[in-house]
Design a protein around this motif. Structure first.
Motif, PDB file in Angstrom:
ATOM      1  N   ALA A   1      51.287  45.062  39.548  1.00  0.00           N
ATOM      2  CA  ALA A   1      52.301  44.177  40.118  1.00  0.00           C
ATOM      3  C   ALA A   1      53.535  44.967  40.543  1.00  0.00           C
ATOM      4  N   PHE A   2      53.978  45.897  39.714  1.00  0.00           N
ATOM      5  CA  PHE A   2      55.145  46.707  40.072  1.00  0.00           C
ATOM      6  C   PHE A   2      54.877  47.493  41.355  1.00  0.00           C
ATOM      7  N   HIS A   3      53.652  47.959  41.505  1.00  0.00           N
ATOM      8  CA  HIS A   3      53.325  48.727  42.715  1.00  0.00           C
ATOM      9  C   HIS A   3      53.417  47.853  43.959  1.00  0.00           C
ATOM     10  N   TYR A   4      52.788  46.660  43.942  1.00  0.00           N
ATOM     11  CA  TYR A   4      52.825  45.892  45.190  1.00  0.00           C
ATOM     12  C   TYR A   4      54.181  45.223  45.412  1.00  0.00           C
ATOM     13  N   ILE A   5      54.965  44.979  44.368  1.00  0.00           N
ATOM     14  CA  ILE A   5      56.329  44.484  44.571  1.00  0.00           C
ATOM     15  C   ILE A   5      57.147  45.523  45.335  1.00  0.00           C
ATOM     16  N   CYS A   6      56.980  46.792  44.960  1.00  0.00           N
ATOM     17  CA  CYS A   6      57.780  47.865  45.568  1.00  0.00           C
ATOM     18  C   CYS A   6      57.241  48.323  46.911  1.00  0.00           C
ATOM     19  N   HIS A   7      55.946  48.216  47.134  1.00  0.00           N
ATOM     20  CA  HIS A   7      55.342  48.863  48.306  1.00  0.00           C
ATOM     21  C   HIS A   7      54.799  47.896  49.356  1.00  0.00           C
ATOM     22  N   TYR A   8      54.910  46.587  49.129  1.00  0.00           N
ATOM     23  CA  TYR A   8      54.421  45.622  50.116  1.00  0.00           C
ATOM     24  C   TYR A   8      55.500  44.601  50.406  1.00  0.00           C
ATOM     25  N   GLY A   9      55.499  44.121  51.645  1.00  0.00           N
ATOM     26  CA  GLY A   9      56.449  43.094  52.053  1.00  0.00           C
ATOM     27  C   GLY A   9      55.778  42.068  52.948  1.00  0.00           C
ATOM     28  N   ILE A  10      56.480  40.983  53.223  1.00  0.00           N
ATOM     29  CA  ILE A  10      55.950  39.920  54.080  1.00  0.00           C
ATOM     30  C   ILE A  10      55.671  40.479  55.474  1.00  0.00           C
ATOM     31  N   SER A  11      54.489  40.179  55.976  1.00  0.00           N
ATOM     32  CA  SER A  11      54.120  40.657  57.302  1.00  0.00           C
ATOM     33  C   SER A  11      55.042  40.065  58.361  1.00  0.00           C
ATOM     34  N   PRO A  12      55.628  40.883  59.221  1.00  0.00           N
ATOM     35  CA  PRO A  12      56.498  40.342  60.281  1.00  0.00           C
ATOM     36  C   PRO A  12      55.722  39.477  61.274  1.00  0.00           C
ATOM     37  N   GLN A  13      54.404  39.638  61.299  1.00  0.00           N
ATOM     38  CA  GLN A  13      53.590  38.825  62.209  1.00  0.00           C
ATOM     39  C   GLN A  13      53.261  37.453  61.617  1.00  0.00           C
ATOM     40  N   VAL A  14      53.395  37.349  60.297  1.00  0.00           N
ATOM     41  CA  VAL A  14      53.202  36.048  59.634  1.00  0.00           C
ATOM     42  C   VAL A  14      54.409  35.857  58.716  1.00  0.00           C
ATOM     43  N   PRO A  15      55.567  35.526  59.282  1.00  0.00           N
ATOM     44  CA  PRO A  15      56.824  35.551  58.506  1.00  0.00           C
ATOM     45  C   PRO A  15      57.057  34.310  57.661  1.00  0.00           C
ATOM     46  N   GLU A  16      56.070  33.424  57.569  1.00  0.00           N
ATOM     47  CA  GLU A  16      56.246  32.208  56.784  1.00  0.00           C
ATOM     48  C   GLU A  16      55.077  32.043  55.818  1.00  0.00           C
ATOM     49  N   LEU A  17      55.272  31.177  54.833  1.00  0.00           N
ATOM     50  CA  LEU A  17      54.192  30.848  53.906  1.00  0.00           C
ATOM     51  C   LEU A  17      53.081  30.126  54.649  1.00  0.00           C
ATOM     52  N   VAL A  18      51.847  30.501  54.337  1.00  0.00           N
ATOM     53  CA  VAL A  18      50.673  29.897  54.976  1.00  0.00           C
ATOM     54  C   VAL A  18      50.169  28.768  54.085  1.00  0.00           C
ATOM     55  N   GLN A  19      49.976  27.609  54.672  1.00  0.00           N
ATOM     56  CA  GLN A  19      49.546  26.440  53.898  1.00  0.00           C
ATOM     57  C   GLN A  19      48.052  26.190  54.107  1.00  0.00           C
ATOM     58  N   LEU A  20      47.289  26.293  53.011  1.00  0.00           N
ATOM     59  CA  LEU A  20      45.872  25.967  53.014  1.00  0.00           C
ATOM     60  C   LEU A  20      45.639  24.806  52.061  1.00  0.00           C
ATOM     61  N   PRO A  21      44.631  23.975  52.291  1.00  0.00           N
ATOM     62  CA  PRO A  21      44.394  22.827  51.401  1.00  0.00           C
ATOM     63  C   PRO A  21      44.272  23.208  49.931  1.00  0.00           C
ATOM     64  N   ALA A  22      43.590  24.316  49.639  1.00  0.00           N
ATOM     65  CA  ALA A  22      43.396  24.722  48.241  1.00  0.00           C
ATOM     66  C   ALA A  22      44.357  25.814  47.802  1.00  0.00           C
ATOM     67  N   LEU A  23      45.100  26.396  48.746  1.00  0.00           N
ATOM     68  CA  LEU A  23      46.014  27.496  48.419  1.00  0.00           C
ATOM     69  C   LEU A  23      47.341  27.298  49.151  1.00  0.00           C
ATOM     70  N   PRO A  24      48.192  26.430  48.652  1.00  0.00           N
ATOM     71  CA  PRO A  24      49.498  26.278  49.297  1.00  0.00           C
ATOM     72  C   PRO A  24      50.351  27.516  49.071  1.00  0.00           C
ATOM     73  N   ASN A  25      51.185  27.797  50.039  1.00  0.00           N
ATOM     74  CA  ASN A  25      52.174  28.883  49.938  1.00  0.00           C
ATOM     75  C   ASN A  25      51.531  30.260  49.781  1.00  0.00           C
ATOM     76  N   LEU A  26      50.510  30.519  50.569  1.00  0.00           N
ATOM     77  CA  LEU A  26      49.882  31.839  50.610  1.00  0.00           C
ATOM     78  C   LEU A  26      50.780  32.802  51.384  1.00  0.00           C
ATOM     79  N   MET A  27      50.862  34.043  50.908  1.00  0.00           N
ATOM     80  CA  MET A  27      51.679  35.059  51.567  1.00  0.00           C
ATOM     81  C   MET A  27      50.790  36.142  52.160  1.00  0.00           C
ATOM     82  N   VAL A  28      51.146  36.603  53.330  1.00  0.00           N
ATOM     83  CA  VAL A  28      50.457  37.707  53.981  1.00  0.00           C
ATOM     84  C   VAL A  28      51.367  38.932  53.879  1.00  0.00           C
TER      85      VAL A  28
END
Length: 723
Positions: A543-570
């Motif tokens: 978790a510490f690794h991806y918190i520090c080394h990953y960020g929200i994709s500028p091409q998908v700058p919002e939370l993605v809403q799926l029926p079974a997975l609300p608020n998915l992040m890319v």
């Protein structure tokens, strides 16, 4: 002309009726493969199928409790594996029916026959919704029944049975590791007791030593053989070991016997010993490593007690402990009446089944209570007629009543998931459906694939998101692997591909190193976990690794809403870590239920390496049963307190502590570079502190803000996060 009279013997009528009932039950209990579905358990079932399809090496690429053939017992149906699963399940089903009928025929009384038939039928009654009791446990039932046949192990074909069951144990090691271990270790105990008794009575020593060697060599051979299924390398290595052993034996034995004729009785051991030594050397030197495969499994199981413990009803445990005591007593009677090897082998199976069922209490206990009637029934067959046999039948009845009680309680408690009607599988409509599928498997395959497509609609990404991802490498955190099937993703999994199972630093570090050494182009991230943990606590180093080394994709700058997975992040990799360099480190010794503070001097971003050690009683409880969960309470600067479950086994990896998001909205902002409110203090609590050492060792490691600095400055948050 005299009238023709036809006499129908009652025995013939009974035989025909029994045959028809058996045929009806065969189709009523016929195991059907499963479609791909969504959720925690369905996702790993799809995962093991897809990984086998991709020819990954379990133990090297993937660490899990199932292996390369796990999809045969618990996997989801893909276009390519349907026939493998269908044939394997049909074979196991047919074998269990065959050995059960054999056991019934060999039984002496109608009561014994009914006990066996009912005991085997009970697990089948719930296997449609509790899948562990389908093909997975039925393979063990076959072995248990075979071990109860004294005539097998005293007959002239005992060596073939020992080799066959031993080989099956090695194969099962690569379906579910615990199944293979239960089968092979139980067989080892069975023959080891025979050897010890042989030394005591000076009868059958040589035969039983040979049976012991044959069974274990067969287990080790197949376990090594199926570690790598896509090449002939392991086959050639085994053949080489066998040829070398035979050649050495042929060259050496005649000369040895000529000069030392008194060694004749032990000569037949020599080829086996030579082969065993050769096989051991090959296993130790080969890559991929069978030992690594087992080590990874051991780390997952080592974390079960702390990672999956759930404190349930004490009454439930009490009635089960009474069943255990009765069963141990009956096994003692069986040992006294002439079959101690069977009794010793069953003790291991019983204890492991109990731990699998009750480390995490709840519906998991169904697998234990529904498996025990068979062992009770096999005990009654081997106890001499009289009071103690009647006593055994009484406990067998008690075990069946427990099955009914547990089924009633849990199916009503989880009525949306479990069927409340125990005899539902026997209804004619369902039997007719399975009969049709048995004779027309192609229609079953088509129906399952259609069901998969329907189930996966709930995790299908919007076309715009799917277009952004394209063929880039993808990993899914924490667990919804079914998204791979729903969206045709280029899945590159972490070794422990569902985060909640990374119970120890070994597993956590394997995941972190995988992401660090081979960064994924895309992480599909959902801020969610199980058992009241904080999502960042599942695998803290990862978790510490991806918190520090990953960020929200500028091409998908919002939370993605799926029926079974609300608020998915890319998420996409950052060009540089947003976390600054390490600045400070402080050692704390914390007592239970007392708050410890995080000070400004500890750093702007703080991780906590938490070492919670068990007491002597705790280590014993953890080994035999379970320990209660540990809770961490965090308090922020505003005074708000939140409770999270923490995993004792992997918390030493360094949990992200200073800025814990409270919900997925704050997690989304964190991946954009904006920190949530700072944690001010924390404390630990548990239901029974006597199972742990009185002091908890905490190392607070501080880091600079790094790229968080710029974001915080824009929002006027520098003073907030530094206080």
């Amino acid at each position: 002309m005299k009238p023709i009279s036809i006499t129908i013997q009652p025995e013939r009528i009974i035989q025909v009726a029994c045959g028809l009932i058996t045929l009806y039950l065969f189709f009523a209990f016929f195991p059907l493969p499963r479609a791909i579905d969504i959720g925690l358990d369905p996702s790993w079932k799809y995962g093991i199928s897809q990984l086998a399809e991709n020819n990954v090496i379990f133990g090297e690429d993937i660490i899990f409790t199932y292996g390369a053939f796990g999809y045969l017992v618990r996997g989801a149906v893909l276009e390519s594996n349907f026939w493998d699963i269908f044939i394997f399940k049909t074979l196991v089903h047919g074998l269990l029916f065959a050995v059960t009928i054999w056991r019934i025929i060999k039984s002496k009384t109608v009561l014994e026959q009914l006990a066996i038939a009912i005991s085997v039928s009970f697990p089948y009654l719930i296997s449609d919704f509790y899948e562990a009791l389908q093909t997975e446990y039925q393979t063990l039932y076959i072995i248990v029944i075979l071990l109860s046949f004294r005539e097998i192990w005293q007959g002239k074909n005992a060596h073939y049975w020992a080799i066959g069951i031993g080989a099956v144990g090695g194969f099962l090691l690569h379906s579910k590791v615990s199944m293979g271990l239960q089968a092979s270790v139980s067989l080892f105990i069975f023959f080891a007791i025979q050897v010890l008794l042989g030394f005591r009575s000076r009868l059958g020593i040589r035969k039983n030593i040979l049976l012991l060697l044959d069974s274990q060599l067969a287990t080790a051979s197949t376990a090594f053989l199926f570690l790598r299924v896509e090449t002939l390398t392991n086959w050639l290595n085994l053949l080489l070991a066998l040829v070398i052993s035979v050649l050495i034996a042929v060259a050496v034995l005649p000369k040895l016997l000529k000069s030392h004729p008194h060694l004749t009785p032990i000569c037949q051991f020599t080829p086996r010993i030579l082969y065993g030594l050769s096989l051991t050397a090959i296993i130790l030197l080969s890559s991929p490593s069978l030992l690594d495969y087992l080590e990874g499994y051991s780390h997952i199981t080592a974390g079960y007690s702390g990672g999956m413990s759930y404190i349930g009803s004490s009454t439930e445990l009490a009635v089960v402990f009474l069943e255990l005591l009765g069963l141990i007593g009956l096994l003692c009677l069986v040992a006294k009446d002439g079959n101690p090897s069977f009794s010793a082998a069953m003790v291991l199976l019983i204890l492991l089944t109990f731990k699998h069922g009750f480390v995490r209490q709840g519906a998991h206990g169904l697998r234990f209570v529904f498996s025990m009637p068979l062992i009770f029934a096999l005990c009654t067959l081997q106890i001499r007629p009289g009071f103690w046999q009647k006593f055994a039948y009484g406990f067998h009845l008690y075990s069946l009543i427990l099955c009914l009680g547990f089924h009633h309680y849990y199916t009503n408690l989880f009525s949306d998931y479990y069927h409340t009607n125990l005899i539902r599988p026997l209804t004619p409509a369902l039997v007719a459906e399975k009969f049709t599928y048995f004779w027309n498997p192609a229609s079953l395959k088509a129906d399952l694939l259609a069901q998969s497509d329907e189930n996966l609609q709930a995790v299908t990404l919007p076309p715009t998101v799917r277009e952004v991802i394209g063929s880039q490498s993808v990993d899914i955190i924490p667990r919804e692997i079914s998204m791979v099937a729903a969206n045709g993703l280029n899945w590159k999994p972490r070794p422990v591909f569902q985060s909640q199972a990374a119970y120890t630093p070994y597993l956590d570090n394997a995941n972190r190193d995988s992401l660090a050494n081979e960064p994924r182009d895309i992480l599909l991230y959902n801020f969610h976990t199980v058992d009241a943990r904080h999502p960042f606590f599942d695998a803290p180093a990862t978790a510490f690794h991806y918190i520090c080394h990953y960020g929200i994709s500028p091409q998908v700058p919002e939370l993605v809403q799926l029926p079974a997975l609300p608020n998915l992040m890319v998420l996409e990799p950052l060009t540089q870590s947003r976390c600054g360099p390490q600045q400070s480190q402080r050692e704390l010794s914390v007592v239970w239920n007392d708050f410890a503070q995080i000070t400004p001097e500890d750093g702007e971003l703080v991780r906590a390496s938490i070492r919670i050690e068990h007491s002597v009683w705790g280590r014993l409880a953890k080994s035999l049963f379970r320990v209660p969960p540990v809770k961490i309470t965090v308090r922020d600067l505003a005074g708000e307190e939140r409770d999270y479950r923490i995993l004792v086994a992997n918390a030493e990896g360094g949990v992200w502590l200073s800025h814990l998001p409270r919900h997925d909205g704050e997690a989304f902002e964190l991946f954009q570079g904006q920190l949530p409110p700072r944690t001010y203090s924390f404390k630990f609590s548990t239901l029974n502190t006597s199972l742990f050492q009185p002091r908890i060792h905490v190392t607070l490691t501080g880091y600079g803000l790094g790229e968080f600095q710029e974001r915080a400055a824009r929002h006027g948050e520098i003073s907030h996060v530094g206080n």
